[in-house]
Motif scaffolding. Structure first.
Motif, PDB file in Angstrom:
ATOM      1  N   VAL A   1       0.851  -1.191   0.000  1.00  0.00           N
ATOM      2  CA  VAL A   1       0.000   0.000   0.000  1.00  0.00           C
ATOM      3  C   VAL A   1       0.888   1.243   0.000  1.00  0.00           C
ATOM      4  CG1 VAL A   1      -1.832  -1.210   1.255  1.00  0.00           C
ATOM      5  CG2 VAL A   1      -0.112   0.098   2.541  1.00  0.00           C
ATOM      6  N   PRO A   2       0.322   2.418  -0.348  1.00  0.00           N
ATOM      7  CA  PRO A   2       1.111   3.652  -0.221  1.00  0.00           C
ATOM      8  C   PRO A   2       1.653   3.792   1.194  1.00  0.00           C
ATOM      9  CG  PRO A   2      -0.890   4.073  -1.437  1.00  0.00           C
ATOM     10  CD  PRO A   2      -1.011   2.671  -0.908  1.00  0.00           C
ATOM     11  N   LYS A   3       2.834   4.366   1.331  1.00  0.00           N
ATOM     12  CA  LYS A   3       3.525   4.340   2.617  1.00  0.00           C
ATOM     13  C   LYS A   3       2.675   4.944   3.729  1.00  0.00           C
ATOM     14  CE  LYS A   3       6.450   8.481   2.112  1.00  0.00           C
ATOM     15  NZ  LYS A   3       7.844   8.948   2.129  1.00  0.00           N
ATOM     16  N   MET A   4       2.700   4.246   4.866  1.00  0.00           N
ATOM     17  CA  MET A   4       1.886   4.615   6.014  1.00  0.00           C
ATOM     18  C   MET A   4       2.649   5.467   7.013  1.00  0.00           C
ATOM     19  SD  MET A   4      -1.015   3.105   5.347  1.00  0.00           S
ATOM     20  CE  MET A   4      -1.838   3.280   6.931  1.00  0.00           C
ATOM     21  N   PHE A   5       3.974   5.586   6.843  1.00  0.00           N
ATOM     22  CA  PHE A   5       4.783   6.325   7.807  1.00  0.00           C
ATOM     23  C   PHE A   5       6.073   6.771   7.132  1.00  0.00           C
ATOM     24  CE2 PHE A   5       5.035   1.746   8.300  1.00  0.00           C
ATOM     25  CZ  PHE A   5       6.370   1.473   8.144  1.00  0.00           C
ATOM     26  N   ASP A   6       6.725   7.785   7.707  1.00  0.00           N
ATOM     27  CA  ASP A   6       7.915   8.385   7.102  1.00  0.00           C
ATOM     28  C   ASP A   6       9.228   7.979   7.783  1.00  0.00           C
ATOM     29  OD1 ASP A   6       6.573   9.887   5.104  1.00  0.00           O
ATOM     30  OD2 ASP A   6       5.966  11.344   6.613  1.00  0.00           O
ATOM     31  N   HIS A   7       9.182   7.401   8.964  1.00  0.00           N
ATOM     32  CA  HIS A   7      10.423   7.032   9.657  1.00  0.00           C
ATOM     33  C   HIS A   7      10.973   5.730   9.095  1.00  0.00           C
ATOM     34  CE1 HIS A   7       8.157   3.947  11.825  1.00  0.00           C
ATOM     35  NE2 HIS A   7       7.212   4.855  12.016  1.00  0.00           N
ATOM     36  N   ASP A   8      12.156   5.308   9.585  1.00  0.00           N
ATOM     37  CA  ASP A   8      12.842   4.155   9.007  1.00  0.00           C
ATOM     38  C   ASP A   8      12.669   2.871   9.807  1.00  0.00           C
ATOM     39  OD1 ASP A   8      14.321   4.803  11.228  1.00  0.00           O
ATOM     40  OD2 ASP A   8      16.238   5.011  10.176  1.00  0.00           O
TER      41      ASP A   8
ATOM     42  N   PRO B   1       8.821  -0.633   5.686  1.00  0.00           N
ATOM     43  CA  PRO B   1       9.098   0.328   4.608  1.00  0.00           C
ATOM     44  C   PRO B   1       9.508  -0.420   3.343  1.00  0.00           C
ATOM     45  CG  PRO B   1      10.226   0.956   6.635  1.00  0.00           C
ATOM     46  CD  PRO B   1       9.686  -0.420   6.860  1.00  0.00           C
ATOM     47  N   TYR B   2       8.940  -0.006   2.208  1.00  0.00           N
ATOM     48  CA  TYR B   2       9.160  -0.775   0.982  1.00  0.00           C
ATOM     49  C   TYR B   2       9.284   0.146  -0.229  1.00  0.00           C
ATOM     50  CZ  TYR B   2       8.462  -4.450  -2.522  1.00  0.00           C
ATOM     51  OH  TYR B   2       8.617  -5.315  -3.583  1.00  0.00           O
ATOM     52  N   GLU B   3      10.409   0.048  -0.923  1.00  0.00           N
ATOM     53  CA  GLU B   3      10.641   0.773  -2.175  1.00  0.00           C
ATOM     54  C   GLU B   3      10.307   2.261  -2.061  1.00  0.00           C
ATOM     55  OE1 GLU B   3      12.146  -0.429  -4.667  1.00  0.00           O
ATOM     56  OE2 GLU B   3      12.156  -2.552  -4.144  1.00  0.00           O
ATOM     57  N   GLN B   4      10.713   2.874  -0.973  1.00  0.00           N
ATOM     58  CA  GLN B   4      10.649   4.327  -0.742  1.00  0.00           C
ATOM     59  C   GLN B   4       9.228   4.868  -0.578  1.00  0.00           C
ATOM     60  OE1 GLN B   4      12.946   6.053  -3.974  1.00  0.00           O
ATOM     61  NE2 GLN B   4      14.857   5.741  -2.861  1.00  0.00           N
ATOM     62  N   ASP B   5       8.320   4.523  -1.459  1.00  0.00           N
ATOM     63  CA  ASP B   5       6.999   5.149  -1.446  1.00  0.00           C
ATOM     64  C   ASP B   5       5.882   4.228  -0.968  1.00  0.00           C
ATOM     65  OD1 ASP B   5       8.016   7.554  -2.490  1.00  0.00           O
ATOM     66  OD2 ASP B   5       7.907   6.765  -4.531  1.00  0.00           O
TER      67      ASP B   5
ATOM     68  N   VAL C   1      -6.398   1.055   6.767  1.00  0.00           N
ATOM     69  CA  VAL C   1      -5.928   0.456   5.530  1.00  0.00           C
ATOM     70  C   VAL C   1      -7.102  -0.294   4.918  1.00  0.00           C
ATOM     71  CG1 VAL C   1      -4.260  -1.091   4.460  1.00  0.00           C
ATOM     72  CG2 VAL C   1      -3.628   0.189   6.522  1.00  0.00           C
ATOM     73  N   THR C   2      -7.431  -0.012   3.667  1.00  0.00           N
ATOM     74  CA  THR C   2      -8.566  -0.646   3.011  1.00  0.00           C
ATOM     75  C   THR C   2      -8.116  -1.388   1.777  1.00  0.00           C
ATOM     76  OG1 THR C   2      -9.080   1.205   1.520  1.00  0.00           O
ATOM     77  CG2 THR C   2      -9.966   1.327   3.781  1.00  0.00           C
ATOM     78  N   PRO C   3      -8.907  -2.351   1.301  1.00  0.00           N
ATOM     79  CA  PRO C   3      -8.553  -3.052   0.067  1.00  0.00           C
ATOM     80  C   PRO C   3      -8.370  -2.116  -1.123  1.00  0.00           C
ATOM     81  CG  PRO C   3     -10.248  -4.281   1.232  1.00  0.00           C
ATOM     82  CD  PRO C   3     -10.076  -2.970   1.964  1.00  0.00           C
ATOM     83  N   GLN C   4      -9.036  -0.966  -1.110  1.00  0.00           N
ATOM     84  CA  GLN C   4      -8.891  -0.015  -2.204  1.00  0.00           C
ATOM     85  C   GLN C   4      -7.503   0.634  -2.210  1.00  0.00           C
ATOM     86  OE1 GLN C   4     -11.720  -0.102  -0.137  1.00  0.00           O
ATOM     87  NE2 GLN C   4     -12.710  -1.317  -1.757  1.00  0.00           N
ATOM     88  N   ASP C   5      -6.799   0.574  -1.068  1.00  0.00           N
ATOM     89  CA  ASP C   5      -5.461   1.159  -0.990  1.00  0.00           C
ATOM     90  C   ASP C   5      -4.385   0.246  -1.600  1.00  0.00           C
ATOM     91  OD1 ASP C   5      -6.328   3.426   0.458  1.00  0.00           O
ATOM     92  OD2 ASP C   5      -6.324   2.265   2.321  1.00  0.00           O
ATOM     93  N   VAL C   6      -4.717  -1.009  -1.798  1.00  0.00           N
ATOM     94  CA  VAL C   6      -3.713  -1.995  -2.206  1.00  0.00           C
ATOM     95  C   VAL C   6      -3.228  -1.718  -3.614  1.00  0.00           C
ATOM     96  CG1 VAL C   6      -3.268  -4.437  -2.603  1.00  0.00           C
ATOM     97  CG2 VAL C   6      -4.644  -3.730  -0.634  1.00  0.00           C
ATOM     98  N   ARG C   7      -1.913  -1.653  -3.781  1.00  0.00           N
ATOM     99  CA  ARG C   7      -1.298  -1.411  -5.082  1.00  0.00           C
ATOM    100  C   ARG C   7      -0.699  -2.678  -5.680  1.00  0.00           C
ATOM    101  NH1 ARG C   7      -4.010   2.172  -4.234  1.00  0.00           N
ATOM    102  NH2 ARG C   7      -3.547   4.417  -4.184  1.00  0.00           N
TER     103      ARG C   7
END
Length: 325
Positions: free
Chosen positions: A248-255, A272-276, A316-322
Motif C-alpha cells: 500500500v502507499p507508505k503509512m509512515f515516514d520514519h525508518d 518500509p518498501y521501495e521508498q513510497d 488500511v482498506t482493500p482499495q489502498d492496495v497497489r
C-alpha cells in the motif's frame, strides 16, 4: 549461467545435483562448490522465481518462536543472522522493529522476558539491543492510534531476497558449479551408487546427467518431485501454506518497521518498501490447489487490512492496495 556440457566433471559424474534454484538450492550449491565438490544445479524456471522472491524479505531470528520454547531454533537463527548481515551488507542491513503494546495481547513481563532472551541467546555484534519506548514521544508513535502509548523496539534485518538468490548462484558458479536455468528435471532414478537424471530445456532439448547425490530443493514442489520425477512410492506429504502480502502507499515516514500482535495469536509486519510504499504481511492459509496456482484471495487481503487498521490511525482498506503478493 552455463550448460552441463561446458564443464563436465571428471568421469562425467557430478558429486551433487541440486534440483531447484531458490535460496535453499543456490545456497546448497554454493556451499558444496566451496568445499571442492563438482556441482550441477537445475532450475525449471528462473532463479528465485518462486517463494524466494515473494518473501517478507526479512533476516530474522524468530522472536515469536520463543513463546513455544524453541530456544535452540532461535539461537541458531540469531547466529546465522549475524553471519548473513556481515557477509552481504550491500543487499541486507539492520532494521529496527516497533511492537506497540496492546494490553489485551501478551503481558509486558512476557514481552520483556522474550526480548531479553532474544538479545542474549546468541552472540550479537552487528545489531543493537532491544529497548522500551514511549510512543507518545517516539516518531514511530505518530502513525498509530493514540491508545498505543508504550512500545518495544528490537532489531532484525531486511534483505533483497531475489538478489540474495542470484548472488548465491553467481558465487556457486565462480566456485566451479554449473548452474542451468530453464532446465526441468523430468526423470530421476537411483541406482546402486549414482542417480541417473534426465533434464529437459524450455525448448524441448534433453540431456542425461549422472550424480553421486541429489538434493531436492524444489520448495513447494518437493513432494511432487519425489512422486513424479524421483518415483518414490510413498513420498512424504507436504502441507502447503500461503503467506500472502499486500503493498500500500507508505503509512509512515520514519525508518522503523512494525510488528503487530493480532487477536488470533498471529503477527503481521508493516515494513518500509521501495521508498513510497509499505509492505504488510503475512497470512497463514492452507493451500489445497495446484502448487503453482497459489494466489492471495480477497479474504486474505481483508484480513491484512483489518489487522493493520487495528493499529494505524489511518485505516488500511482493500482499495489502498497497489500490489498483491
Amino acid at each position: 549461467m552455463r550448460s552441463a556440457g561446458d564443464t563436465l566433471p571428471k568421469g562425467n559424474i557430478y558429486d551433487l545435483l541440486v534440483i531447484g534454484g531458490g535460496v535453499n538450492g543456490c545456497g546448497i550449491a554454493r556451499d558444496a562448490a566451496g568445499r571442492g565438490w563438482s556441482v550441477l544445479l537445475a532450475e525449471a524456471a528462473d532463479l528465485g522465481s518462486g517463494t524466494s522472491s515473494a518473501s517478507t524479505k526479512l533476516i530474522h531470528g524468530g522472536l515469536r518462536y520463543l513463546e513455544y520454547r524453541e530456544f535452540a531454533l532461535v539461537r541458531k537463527a540469531l547466529a546465522e543472522r549475524e553471519v548473513l548481515l556481515k557477509s552481504a551488507p550491500h543487499i541486507m542491513w539492520p532494521l529496527r522493529f516497533v511492537m506497540p503494546h496492546d494490553p489485551g495481547m501478551r503481558p509486558v513481563w512476557m514481552i520483556r522476558a522474550g526480548l531479553f532472551l532474544y538479545d542474549h541467546l546468541a552472540k550479537r555484534e552487528v545489531l543493537p539491543a532491544s529497548t522500551t519506548v514511549d510512543l507518545r514521544q517516539h516518531p514511530a508513535g505518530r502513525p498509530l492510534k493514540p491508545e498505543f502509548t508504550k512500545g518495544f523496539v528490537y532489531s532484525d534485518g531486511w534483505v533483497d531476497d531475489a538478489r540474495l538468490v542470484v548472488l548465491n548462484a553467481m558465487d556457486a558458479a565462480q566456485r566451479g558449479a554449473t548452474v542451468m536455468t530453464r532446465w526441468r528435471c523430468i526423470d530421476a532414478k537411483r541406482e546402486a551408487t549414482v542417480w541417473r537424471v534426465r533434464l529437459e530445456s524450455a525448448t524441448g532439448e534433453q540431456r542425461d546427467v549422472t550424480a553421486r547425490a541429489l538434493v531436492n530443493a524444489a520448495g513447494p514442489w518437493a513432494a511432487q518431485f519425489l512422486s513424479e520425477q524421483a518415483h518414490v512410492p510413498r513420498p512424504k506429504s507436504l502441507r502447503l501454506v500461503k503467506g500472502s502480502h499486500i503493498v500500500v502507499p507508505k503509512m509512515f515516514d520514519h525508518d522503523h518497521a512494525y510488528i503487530f500482535q493480532n487477536p488470533d495469536k498471529r503477527i503481521i509486519f508493516a515494513i518500509p518498501y521501495e521508498q513510497d510504499f509499505t509492505l504488510i504481511g503475512t497470512t497463514d492459509v492452507e493451500h489445497l490447489g495446484a502448487v503453482g496456482e497459489a494466489r492471495i484471495n480477497a479474504s486474505e487481503t481483508t484480513y491484512l487490512c483489518e489487522q493493520a487498521s487495528r493499529y494505524f490511525a489511518k485505516p488500511v482498506t482493500p482499495q489502498d492496495v497497489r500490489l498483491l503478493a
